[in-house]
Scaffold this motif. Structure first.
Motif, mmCIF file in Angstrom:
data_model
loop_
_atom_site.group_PDB
_atom_site.id
_atom_site.type_symbol
_atom_site.label_atom_id
_atom_site.label_comp_id
_atom_site.label_asym_id
_atom_site.label_seq_id
_atom_site.Cartn_x
_atom_site.Cartn_y
_atom_site.Cartn_z
ATOM 1 N N PRO A 91 0.838 -1.202 0.000
ATOM 2 C CA PRO A 91 0.000 0.000 0.000
ATOM 3 C C PRO A 91 0.873 1.252 0.000
ATOM 4 O O PRO A 91 2.021 1.226 0.450
ATOM 5 N N THR A 92 0.337 2.354 -0.499
ATOM 6 C CA THR A 92 1.053 3.618 -0.438
ATOM 7 C C THR A 92 0.966 4.179 0.978
ATOM 8 O O THR A 92 0.142 3.744 1.788
ATOM 9 N N SER A 93 1.814 5.146 1.279
ATOM 10 C CA SER A 93 1.845 5.708 2.635
ATOM 11 C C SER A 93 0.567 6.469 2.978
ATOM 12 O O SER A 93 0.258 6.663 4.154
ATOM 13 N N TYR A 97 -5.570 7.209 4.608
ATOM 14 C CA TYR A 97 -6.332 8.436 4.372
ATOM 15 C C TYR A 97 -7.261 8.271 3.168
ATOM 16 O O TYR A 97 -8.416 8.693 3.192
ATOM 17 N N ILE A 98 -6.745 7.651 2.114
ATOM 18 C CA ILE A 98 -7.529 7.476 0.889
ATOM 19 C C ILE A 98 -8.743 6.582 1.135
ATOM 20 O O ILE A 98 -9.862 6.888 0.703
ATOM 21 N N LYS A 99 -8.531 5.484 1.850
ATOM 22 C CA LYS A 99 -9.657 4.580 2.127
ATOM 23 C C LYS A 99 -10.706 5.249 2.991
ATOM 24 O O LYS A 99 -11.907 4.965 2.872
ATOM 25 N N GLN A 100 -10.282 6.142 3.859
ATOM 26 C CA GLN A 100 -11.214 6.833 4.742
ATOM 27 C C GLN A 100 -12.020 7.898 3.990
ATOM 28 O O GLN A 100 -13.212 8.107 4.271
ATOM 29 N N ASN A 101 -11.395 8.573 3.025
ATOM 30 C CA ASN A 101 -12.035 9.716 2.379
ATOM 31 C C ASN A 101 -12.623 9.412 0.997
ATOM 32 O O ASN A 101 -13.382 10.242 0.476
ATOM 33 N N PHE A 102 -12.292 8.275 0.430
ATOM 34 C CA PHE A 102 -12.823 7.937 -0.888
ATOM 35 C C PHE A 102 -13.609 6.627 -0.853
ATOM 36 O O PHE A 102 -13.734 5.944 -1.853
ATOM 37 N N ALA A 129 -2.088 9.384 -7.116
ATOM 38 C CA ALA A 129 -1.125 8.276 -7.138
ATOM 39 C C ALA A 129 -1.566 7.158 -6.203
ATOM 40 O O ALA A 129 -1.497 5.969 -6.554
ATOM 41 N N GLY A 130 -2.017 7.526 -5.001
ATOM 42 C CA GLY A 130 -2.483 6.518 -4.050
ATOM 43 C C GLY A 130 -3.706 5.775 -4.550
ATOM 44 O O GLY A 130 -3.806 4.551 -4.393
ATOM 45 N N PHE A 168 7.702 4.656 -3.813
ATOM 46 C CA PHE A 168 8.297 3.382 -3.391
ATOM 47 C C PHE A 168 7.328 2.223 -3.613
ATOM 48 O O PHE A 168 7.682 1.204 -4.217
ATOM 49 N N ALA A 169 6.096 2.357 -3.118
ATOM 50 C CA ALA A 169 5.116 1.272 -3.234
ATOM 51 C C ALA A 169 4.759 1.009 -4.690
ATOM 52 O O ALA A 169 4.656 -0.149 -5.118
ATOM 53 N N LEU A 170 4.586 2.061 -5.455
ATOM 54 C CA LEU A 170 4.211 1.899 -6.865
ATOM 55 C C LEU A 170 5.324 1.217 -7.658
ATOM 56 O O LEU A 170 5.063 0.357 -8.500
ATOM 57 N N GLU A 171 6.579 1.592 -7.387
ATOM 58 C CA GLU A 171 7.706 0.944 -8.064
ATOM 59 C C GLU A 171 7.769 -0.543 -7.708
ATOM 60 O O GLU A 171 7.988 -1.397 -8.576
#
Length: 370
Positions: A91-93, A97-102, A129-130, A168-171
């Motif tokens: 997962p991205t850093s 936050y993304i799961k909470q707001n989207f 990106a996330g 980092f996570a995406l790479e």
């Protein structure tokens, strides 16, 4: 999540079954009379079909058989690889936050693209990106490997533009997807770039884990000596210095895979035993099912069937605890072979029945009526 790349597992699943003597032309292949179709001209390694005792055999009941398509073990191997890259997906850093707001995420491709485009236009690049990483994971779970790679590339470009820590996570996820998809040169280039970043930032554990992944790419390129040296001479010293036991266990397993790719099973077993001892000592329990399976497989290839049987049974218990159905399927496959060779028809019938049940569950598009 352990930083590891589960490479193609095909070596651990290659069928090395027994030869069946040619049948007399006037003698039915199956004494129960149930088999009506099989390739009587097949002369390769492995059986045309498995035949379990019929009414005329020792057990005195209707026979059952397991017909195994040539090369289906490769499908099991691919399923293991697929399972492994999902488990290793980082997962991205900003994932929390993304799961909470989207939440909830979009439910279709059109809505996903609309959301990502809107965020890009508003220059909310870290969020975009996330979210791209989350969308890529969904696509991966659906088996859409090509689309997942495209979205990971999109997300990585966004992360680079925003100079965020999501890179980092995406790479990592993109390199894994490339390797799984057979894009070896792309995977190699990405790992080398990743290594340079880890060296520049003096992140020693990242350096060592990246070296292990580079070794696996080298192995797929058949640069076996280079692959061995990359782990033994470069990765191991870093793991020892940093006392990173999880990373070292993973590196020992990967090195054993490299030896198995070369059919060097004695060397593979030596490193697997080291990995098992360290994993047991340091409670790296989630690595034990794979270690035991690989140990059993090497004994199986060396035709030490009694030891292989015990180790496969131990691996099965661990896979059952982990609820790893793909590994369970691979183990049922091998144990069925061993029991048949030993003349243990009752256990063979049970293993082959479980094999078909799991195979039909995991490969619904290739179901076979029992």
């Amino acid at each position: 999540m352990i930083d590891k790349v589960r490479v193609v597992f095909a070596v651990a699943l290659v069928i090395t079954t027994f030869n069946i003597r040619a049948q007399n032309s006037d003698k039915p292949y199956d004494p129960s009379g149930f088999i009506t179709k099989y390739d009587s001209t097949f002369a390769g390694i492995g059986p045309k079909v498995y035949v379990l005792p019929g009414t005329e055999d020792k057990r005195g009941r209707t026979g059952r058989f397991l017909q195994r398509e040539k090369g289906f073990s490769d499908s099991i191997a691919r399923k293991l690889d697929y399972q492994n890259i999902i488990e290793d997906f980082k997962p991205t850093s900003n994932a929390g936050y993304i799961k909470q707001n989207f939440n909830p995420f979009p439910s279709n491709e059109q809505d996903w693209n609309a959301l990502l485009t809107k965020l890009e236009q508003n220059r909310n690049l870290p969020w975009a990106a996330g979210l791209a990483n989350e969308y890529a994971l969904q696509l991966l779970k659906l088996g859409e490997i090509g689309k997942s790679i495209a979205i990971l590339i999109r997300g990585l470009n966004l992360a680079k533009s925003a100079n965020t820590g999501e890179k980092f996570a995406l790479e990592h996820n993109l390199a894994n997807a490339y390797l799984y998809n057979g894009n070896i040169s792309d995977a190699s280039a990405m790992q080398e770039t990743f290594l340079q970043s880890a060296v520049s930032s003096r992140a020693q554990v990242d350096q060592a884990n990246t070296l292990v992944r580079i070794a696996m790419v080298q192995a797929y390129q058949k640069n076996f000596k280079a692959a061995e040296n990359t782990i033994i001479r470069r990765a191991f010293p870093i793991f020892n210095k940093t006392k990173n036991h999880i990373g070292k266990v993973n590196a020992q397993i990967r090195l054993a895979k490299i030896y198995q790719l070369q059919n060097k099973h004695t060397e593979a077993q030596w490193f697997l035993i080291q990995a098992r001892d360290l994993a047991t000592l340091r409670r790296v329990d989630n690595q034990l099912p794979e270690i035991e399976y690989m140990l059993a497989f090497s004994k199986y290839v060396q035709q030490n069937y009694s030891v292989a049987q015990r180790e496969f049974e131990k691996a099965r218990s661990l896979a059952d605890e982990e609820k790893n159905k793909v590994l369970q399927l691979a183990i049922h496959d091998k144990l069925g072979d061993i029991y048949l060779m030993q003349g243990n028809f009752e256990d063979a019938e049970r293993e082959l029945s479980d094999y078909w049940r799991l195979r039909n569950e995991l490969f619904r598009s290739k179901q076979v009526d029992l």
